[in-house]
Write an enzyme that holds these catalytic residues in place. Structure first.
Site, PDB file in Angstrom:
ATOM      1  N   HIS A  22      55.732  -5.889  11.111  1.00  0.00           N
ATOM      2  CA  HIS A  22      57.808  -5.576  10.759  1.00  0.00           C
ATOM      3  C   HIS A  22      58.510  -4.680  11.745  1.00  0.00           C
ATOM      4  CE1 HIS A  22      56.083  -6.086   6.171  1.00  0.00           C
ATOM      5  NE2 HIS A  22      57.491  -6.654   5.914  1.00  0.00           N
ATOM      6  N   LYS A  46      58.566  -8.794  -7.347  1.00  0.00           N
ATOM      7  CA  LYS A  46      57.523  -9.362  -7.436  1.00  0.00           C
ATOM      8  C   LYS A  46      56.032  -7.869  -6.934  1.00  0.00           C
ATOM      9  CE  LYS A  46      59.050 -11.749  -3.149  1.00  0.00           C
ATOM     10  NZ  LYS A  46      59.037 -11.484  -1.341  1.00  0.00           N
ATOM     11  N   ARG A  99      56.062 -15.765  11.263  1.00  0.00           N
ATOM     12  CA  ARG A  99      54.077 -15.571  11.066  1.00  0.00           C
ATOM     13  C   ARG A  99      54.382 -16.809  12.276  1.00  0.00           C
ATOM     14  NH1 ARG A  99      53.326 -12.234   6.571  1.00  0.00           N
ATOM     15  NH2 ARG A  99      54.566 -14.028   5.799  1.00  0.00           N
ATOM     16  N   SER A 137      52.051  -8.133   4.242  1.00  0.00           N
ATOM     17  CA  SER A 137      52.374  -6.498   3.126  1.00  0.00           C
ATOM     18  C   SER A 137      51.417  -7.316   2.533  1.00  0.00           C
ATOM     19  CB  SER A 137      53.084  -6.760   2.800  1.00  0.00           C
ATOM     20  OG  SER A 137      54.614  -6.220   3.228  1.00  0.00           O
TER      21      SER A 137
END
Length: 182
Positions: A22, A46, A99, A137
């Site tokens: 990030h 989430k 990514r 993450s």
């Protein structure tokens, strides 16, 4: 100076927690926009480990170590549609990190929906730097919660905060964010 208004961009995400990937995208985004809003999504669905306020604080701390290329950066939590938030802050660009090819389909669908809602706001994709392509993450939290070494994926401050959170949740000896992965 061309007299044009500053180009405002948004880099949205949950940032639970902020990773070096990030931070890489934030730093590179400041080469594209004059003012960057790091938009921390309040997405309770989430099951975030940190509150939106804690995530904002962690990002602000990590910003201190970044070269932001003369741009200005602010970090704000939001809990509305991204396009509504973009209008609120005057953004003309949404920046998204990719990514791997597997990210593209989802990000492309999101960009198309956002364009449908507001064709005046462009989406710009930044590919992850080679060293950051695999960091997520979710994996950082999983590795840290099982006692793996996460120091090459997050800043030392974030690693410490993760360790403290795992300890507070009662993971005890299993969580050693500064330890060695087994």
């Amino acid at each position: 100076m061309t007299g044009r208004p500053p180009l405002i961009g948004i880099y949205p995400g949950t940032f639970d927690p902020i990773t070096l990937g990030h931070s890489d995208i934030i730093q590179r985004a400041t080469k594209v926009v004059d003012h960057l809003v790091v938009a921390v999504a309040n997405n309770a669905g989430k099951g975030p480990l940190f509150s939106p306020e804690e995530r904002v604080a962690l990002i602000q701390e990590d910003l201190e170590a970044l070269d932001i290329n003369g741009a200005t950066v602010e970090v704000r939590a939001f809990d509305t549609l991204l396009m509504h938030f973009a209008q609120e802050v005057g953004a003309r660009v949404i920046l998204r990190g990719l990514r791997a090819v597997s990210d593209f389909e989802y990000e492309f669908q999101m960009a198309c929906m956002n364009t449908r809602m507001n064709p005046e706001i462009e989406t710009v994709f930044l590919t992850a730097s080679e060293r950051q392509q695999f960091i997520s993450s979710r994996f950082v939290k999983e590795i840290g919660s099982l006692g793996g070494d996460i120091r090459s994926f997050v800043s030392s401050r974030v690693a410490e905060r993760l360790q403290a959170r795992f300890d507070a949740q009662g993971d005890g000896g299993r969580s050693h964010a500064g330890g060695t992965a087994s």
